[in-house]
Design a protein around this motif. Structure first.
Motif, PDB file in Angstrom:
ATOM      1  N   UNK A 142      14.129  -8.684  27.669  1.00 20.25           N
ATOM      2  CA  UNK A 142      14.743  -9.839  27.018  1.00 20.25           C
ATOM      3  C   UNK A 142      15.421 -10.705  28.072  1.00 20.25           C
ATOM      4  N   UNK A 143      15.059 -11.979  28.097  1.00 20.84           N
ATOM      5  CA  UNK A 143      15.662 -12.936  29.030  1.00 20.84           C
ATOM      6  C   UNK A 143      16.319 -14.035  28.187  1.00 20.84           C
ATOM      7  N   UNK A 144      17.629 -13.956  27.951  1.00 24.82           N
ATOM      8  CA  UNK A 144      18.292 -14.928  27.063  1.00 24.82           C
ATOM      9  C   UNK A 144      18.585 -16.247  27.767  1.00 24.82           C
ATOM     10  N   UNK A 156      12.335 -15.063  17.763  1.00 25.12           N
ATOM     11  CA  UNK A 156      12.944 -13.787  17.368  1.00 25.12           C
ATOM     12  C   UNK A 156      12.075 -12.585  17.732  1.00 25.12           C
ATOM     13  N   UNK A 157      11.124 -12.810  18.638  1.00 24.62           N
ATOM     14  CA  UNK A 157      10.231 -11.728  19.061  1.00 24.62           C
ATOM     15  C   UNK A 157       8.925 -11.681  18.312  1.00 24.62           C
ATOM     16  N   UNK A 158       8.693 -12.662  17.427  1.00 25.87           N
ATOM     17  CA  UNK A 158       7.490 -12.609  16.594  1.00 25.87           C
ATOM     18  C   UNK A 158       6.208 -12.709  17.410  1.00 25.87           C
ATOM     19  N   UNK A 159       6.216 -13.541  18.471  1.00 23.94           N
ATOM     20  CA  UNK A 159       5.002 -13.680  19.279  1.00 23.94           C
ATOM     21  C   UNK A 159       4.746 -12.423  20.108  1.00 23.94           C
ATOM     22  N   UNK A 189      21.431 -17.147  19.120  1.00 22.75           N
ATOM     23  CA  UNK A 189      21.243 -16.499  17.821  1.00 22.75           C
ATOM     24  C   UNK A 189      19.828 -15.952  17.690  1.00 22.75           C
ATOM     25  N   UNK A 190      18.845 -16.738  18.146  1.00 23.62           N
ATOM     26  CA  UNK A 190      17.470 -16.246  18.126  1.00 23.62           C
ATOM     27  C   UNK A 190      17.298 -15.046  19.051  1.00 23.62           C
ATOM     28  N   UNK A 191      17.943 -15.102  20.225  1.00 30.60           N
ATOM     29  CA  UNK A 191      17.833 -13.990  21.175  1.00 30.60           C
ATOM     30  C   UNK A 191      18.427 -12.708  20.596  1.00 30.60           C
ATOM     31  N   UNK A 192      19.524 -12.832  19.846  1.00 27.94           N
ATOM     32  CA  UNK A 192      20.113 -11.649  19.205  1.00 27.94           C
ATOM     33  C   UNK A 192      19.147 -11.040  18.192  1.00 27.94           C
ATOM     34  N   UNK A 193      18.484 -11.913  17.411  1.00 29.16           N
ATOM     35  CA  UNK A 193      17.493 -11.414  16.457  1.00 29.16           C
ATOM     36  C   UNK A 193      16.347 -10.723  17.186  1.00 29.16           C
ATOM     37  N   UNK A 203      16.431  -9.182  20.120  1.00 24.97           N
ATOM     38  CA  UNK A 203      16.845  -7.861  20.600  1.00 24.97           C
ATOM     39  C   UNK A 203      16.692  -6.816  19.508  1.00 24.97           C
ATOM     40  N   UNK A 204      17.075  -7.188  18.292  1.00 24.27           N
ATOM     41  CA  UNK A 204      16.961  -6.257  17.179  1.00 24.27           C
ATOM     42  C   UNK A 204      15.501  -5.973  16.847  1.00 24.27           C
ATOM     43  N   UNK A 205      14.690  -7.023  16.802  1.00 23.03           N
ATOM     44  CA  UNK A 205      13.284  -6.860  16.413  1.00 23.03           C
ATOM     45  C   UNK A 205      12.460  -6.118  17.459  1.00 23.03           C
ATOM     46  N   UNK A 206      12.879  -6.200  18.725  1.00 23.95           N
ATOM     47  CA  UNK A 206      12.112  -5.556  19.805  1.00 23.95           C
ATOM     48  C   UNK A 206      12.798  -4.313  20.349  1.00 23.95           C
TER      49      UNK A 206
END
Length: 358
Positions: free
Chosen positions: A240-242, A189-192, A223-227, A229-232
């Protein structure tokens, strides 16, 4: 004797209740293991804060641990991650904790299938693992490598790990410079990506200037990629590369569960995959991180041109499959024999173990 085998032998003849301590995903895996080995399960136990009266899990009663400890002798099998030695010792000190089994189920089933290092695996690969140990660049790497191998072979829950260091950004191993370009494979979800930015900022504040120019964030789970996008959304460096990362572009079947454990599988939804080489083009990639549930070697093959051209720093997870600890370092060194290799564990359980190439 492997501790798993020892537990099976003892519990098959155990006369009192057999209780799994923990009623979640890990507890379910423990129950499945016990049933596969013809061992009954009499219920689950949870701490008081999680207990609900007359509740059940997977058709079995859920007990309040404190009440059960006060009432009758039981055997307890640890069914959660995050057990500390202090908590383990406290449970074992209770009179009615007749037997306590704290085993490394997380490391045995990191991607849902049995991946422990068997005797035959060690006989076949022991010399290669010894050779890798000698190539590790510092003594801490060797100590943590030894601890990981021991845990994989015997099943112990606890091992030596880098408790105070951030995974992928261990300051004892890796540092960063100006205009860093990261390929974050398994970005969740962009945490790293956010942790990377924070690490670079902290290093700069400590007097070692560094900056980030771009982050390619690969995530196959939609679903993780959507999160992500929001977090980043406020991070201009993020691309973002889904897609999944592999050794070719195309479509694969993918097991996606909206967690950190989404992986390539024989069945599941179809998802697009790409390669690092194809995605980054001529970018001067300086750092590649991979935690992609057993697809790391395939993804490294798909990054071969980039690694040969740029010689980026690498932080690659090697705990998903036993053979990863052999094949991934071999492949990395085949591309750049001058890489210095480091090994670090980031959990006491048999997961989150990383090979760095610097």
């Amino acid at each position: 004797m492997n501790l798993f085998d020892n537990m099976i032998q003892e519990l098959r003849e155990y006369p009192h209740k057999i209780i799994i301590y923990g009623a979640g995903v890990a507890g379910k895996k423990v129950m499945e293991f016990l049933h596969e080995n013809d061992i009954r399960t009499d219920g689950f136990a949870v701490d008081a804060a999680y207990y609900r009266e007359n509740s059940s899990f997977l058709g079995l009663p859920v007990y309040a641990l404190e009440q059960l400890l006060a009432s009758e002798p039981c055997a307890y099998v640890i069914g959660f991650m995050g057990l500390t030695p202090e908590r383990d010792a406290a449970l074992r000190s209770q009179d009615n904790a007749d037997r306590v089994y704290a085993l490394d189920f997380a490391g045995r089933y990191p991607i849902g299938v049995d991946n422990r290092m068997t005797d035959s695996f060690m006989q076949m690969n022991g010399a290669l693992l010894s050779d890798l140990r000698e190539k590790l660049a510092d003594s801490e790497s060797q100590l943590e490598f030894d601890a990981y191998i021991h845990q994989q072979c015997c099943g112990e829950y606890f091992k030596r790990y880098a408790e105070k260091q951030p995974q992928y950004f261990d300051s004892d191993v890796i540092s960063f410079g100006e205009d860093e370009v990261m390929a974050d494979c398994g970005a969740y979800d962009g945490d790293t990506a956010l942790a990377f930015l924070k690490t670079v900022q902290a290093q700069t504040a400590a007097g070692k200037p560094a900056s980030v120019r771009k982050i390619f964030a690969f995530e196959a789970d939609s679903a993780n990629a959507d999160k992500m996008r929001e977090n980043l959304r406020d991070i201009p460096q993020a691309v973002i590369v889904p897609k999944g990362v592999y050794d070719h572009s195309g479509v694969l079947h993918f097991s996606a569960d909206n967690t950190t454990n989404s992986m390539v599988a024989e069945n599941g939804i179809e998802i697009p995959v790409t390669t690092i080489d194809e995605t980054v083009g001529d970018e001067n990639v300086t750092f590649i991180k991979m935690d992609i549930e057993g697809s790391e070697l395939k993804a490294l093959h798909g990054a071969e041109k980039t690694i040969l051209r740029c010689r980026p720093k690498l932080a690659v997870c090697v705990y998903h499959r036993p053979e990863d600890l052999v094949t991934i370092p071999q492949y990395i060194l085949s591309l750049h024999p001058d890489y210095r290799l480091y090994f670090r564990n980031y959990r006491t359980e048999g997961v989150e173990s990383v090979i760095y190439a610097i």
